[in-house]
Design an enzyme around this catalytic site. Structure first.
Site, short mmCIF file in Angstrom:
data_model
loop_
_atom_site.label_atom_id
_atom_site.label_comp_id
_atom_site.label_asym_id
_atom_site.label_seq_id
_atom_site.Cartn_x
_atom_site.Cartn_y
_atom_site.Cartn_z
N GLU A 62 0.83 -1.21 0.00
CA GLU A 62 0.00 0.00 0.00
C GLU A 62 0.86 1.26 0.00
O GLU A 62 0.52 2.25 -0.67
CB GLU A 62 -0.93 0.00 1.22
N ASP B 117 -4.62 -9.83 -8.23
CA ASP B 117 -4.96 -9.03 -9.40
C ASP B 117 -3.80 -8.25 -10.02
O ASP B 117 -3.47 -8.40 -11.19
CB ASP B 117 -6.12 -8.08 -9.06
N GLU C 66 -19.48 -5.20 -4.18
CA GLU C 66 -18.11 -5.59 -3.87
C GLU C 66 -17.80 -7.01 -4.34
O GLU C 66 -16.75 -7.28 -4.91
CB GLU C 66 -17.88 -5.46 -2.35
N GLU D 40 -12.56 0.31 -10.34
CA GLU D 40 -12.15 -0.61 -11.39
C GLU D 40 -13.07 -0.66 -12.60
O GLU D 40 -12.61 -0.83 -13.74
CB GLU D 40 -11.98 -2.02 -10.81
#
EC number: 3.2.1.-
Length: 529
Positions: free
Chosen positions: A124, A269, A377, A421
């Site tokens: 992160e 991902d 989600e 996304e």
């Protein structure tokens, strides 16, 4: 399961190409530049939403990480270094919002990266802080050079990024070189994790390589690339259940995989995302990454493609546990359409572009069928080729049977946490095709998010996209709301600039997974490696 002979041959060829004299940087594109239609009214509406969110953050949470817009308070969920300010930096720059740019530029000079609130996530911190700083530096010393008179502060952006990376380097001090994702600061030290995931190992290489390229210190790039090697050459064999598709977790002592489940979903991902993006960043140094991406997407098309029983027109990608498929996906996974499209453009492969457009259309449908017009989600479906009601292929719960019949999916987690996304894939679809329907889809999504999530001093995540009003506010404005949702929503309607994604191989920038545009490497930088 080991790589097929074909896949091994492809990877062998990649190694030869990487070792051979440098080829020309770019092949001629099969995609002439599409005609784009800028829409100043819509772009300005997104700019206004950015300003609203920023004003709330600046008033109630400035210097902290995230705004709580309902209670007009703040959270230091990203170590107290001002995540929202740094994530907003590149978006303010591409919007050329100079008031905010100057506020963030001044703030960056004050960040103390020697102390941290809570555990530090290498992943992160890399994608948000390191990526955000490097992107701002690339923009302010590139296409926006001269727009800031404070040249000393601009140069200090890179110094701050390097100082942060110097504190993070301890993460790679493991027997294998695969990093520990969890760190503690003051002083910097590892938390002692046993494993790390492929997304959190494989989504460092762009930012750390870029830092090496900008500073001339090859150490940073080599550290991230060492960890990546375990993902490019997975061992043991069960860590690669399908060619190019790998498990999720790696033992950081040995570099060996400990499982064989995964997919294009959270935790996995952005490893796949960065394979093709690193090739776009520099096709000479990262030819093997391209070949691994090709093997992964070919397996995804062959083995993971799935169509719901009630909506066989929709195309999703399943997840896997070894070679057992499960028909579950996430809002997070909806970046996959955009990544396939980008890869197809980069490699002159229309089949990948077309498949990416199909994935993007299916994710659009997850927005079309909820009460709020925002996708959930997590969602699930029943595959139309597997035995019905098999253990891995159950039908919908009774309460959602009618919803599934119409929508082709049912909801298993109804949150919306300001994720980008779906709009991200709309952006890539538009840049590939010039088809204005993708602008319409992005605009509709923006309007639904704006009407549902706007509250108090900013924008909040909500608890149920299929309930009126989103089911209630959770009082949290994620920093990636600035970096991603607002940036992609703006860019799809904005005028042409160097940082826009190009369909004709004239890209000057590639976007990291937090949507920070990173300047593509110049040829001289290869001498560092």
């Amino acid at each position: 399961m080991r790589l097929s002979n074909t896949a091994l041959a492809v990877l062998s060829l990649a190694a030869q190409v990487t070792a051979s004299p440098a080829p020309q940087r770019r092949e001629a594109s099969h995609y002439p530049g599409p005609q784009y239609v800028a829409n100043a009214t819509r772009a300005n509406a997104v700019r206004e939403a950015f300003q609203t969110a920023w004003d709330g953050y600046y008033k109630y949470a400035y210097g902290h990480d995230s705004l709580r817009p309902v209670t007009n308070s703040f959270s230091d969920d990203r170590n107290g270094w001002g995540a929202s300010a740094v994530d907003a930096f590149s978006t303010a720059l591409v919007m050329q919002n100079w008031e905010v740019v100057n506020q963030v530029l001044a703030f960056v000079q004050t960040i103390n990266f020697d102390e941290a609130i809570g555990d530090v996530s290498l992943f992160e911190t890399t994608i948000r802080y390191l990526g955000g700083l490097l992107s701002a530096y690339d923009l302010l010393t590139g296409p926006l050079k001269g727009k800031s008179n404070d040249t000393a502060s601009v140069q200090n952006i890179l110094k701050q990024a390097q100082h942060l990376a110097d504190n993070l380097k301890v993460a790679f001090d493991t027997p294998s070189g695969a990093p520990d994702n969890t760190l503690l600061f003051a002083p910097p030290r590892k938390a002692g994790s046993a494993t790390n995931g492929i997304a959190t190992i494989g989504t460092l290489v762009m930012e750390w390589t870029r830092l090496s390229d900008l500073t001339g210190d090859k150490t940073y790039g080599r550290l991230a690339q060492k960890g990546e090697e375990y993902l490019l050459h997975p061992q043991p064999a069960f860590g690669e259940p399908f060619p190019g598709l790998i498990g999720t977790d790696v033992n950081i002592t040995t570099g060996l995989f400990v499982d064989s489940h995964g997919g294009w979903v959270g935790g996995d991902d952005s490893f796949y995302e960065y394979l093709i993006k690193m090739y776009l960043y520099d096709p000479v140094r990262f030819g093997e990454y391209k070949q691994r991406w090709i093997v992964a997407v070919e397996s995804s098309i062959k083995y993971l493609t799935s169509h719901p029983t009630t909506r066989p027109d929709l195309t999703f990608l399943a997840i896997y546990d070894n070679q057992t498929l499960r028909f579950i996906s996430q809002h997070l996974a909806c970046f996959d359409g955009g990544n396939f499209i980008l890869g197809g453009l980069t490699l002159n492969e229309p089949r990948y572009v077309d498949f990416g457009l199909a994935l993007t259309a299916a994710c659009h449908d997850t927005y079309e069928h909820t009460t709020t017009g925002i996708g959930p989600e997590v969602f699930q479906w029943q595959d139309n080729k597997q035995p019905l009601n098999a253990t891995n292929n159950p039908g919908p719960p009774a309460a959602q049977a009618d919803f599934y019949k119409e929508a082709g999916f049912w909801i298993t987690d109804a949150d919306y946490v300001l994720r980008p996304e779906v709009i991200e894939s709309f952006y890539y679809a538009y840049r590939a095709t010039g088809d204005t329907k993708y602008q319409e889809w992005a605009w509709e999504a923006f309007l639904h998010i704006n009407s549902t999530c706007r509250v108090g001093s900013g924008y909040s995540s909500v608890s149920d996209v299929n309930a009126p009003g989103g089911g209630g506010y959770t009082d949290f404005q994620e920093s990636f709301w600035f970096a991603e949702v607002l940036k992609y929503s703006y860019l799809i309607h904005a005028e042409e600039e160097e940082w826009q994604v190009k369909a004709d191989h004239s890209n000057k920038f590639v976007y990291n997974t937090e949507a920070h545009p990173v300047r593509i490497a110049a040829g001289y930088e290869r001498t560092f490696f």
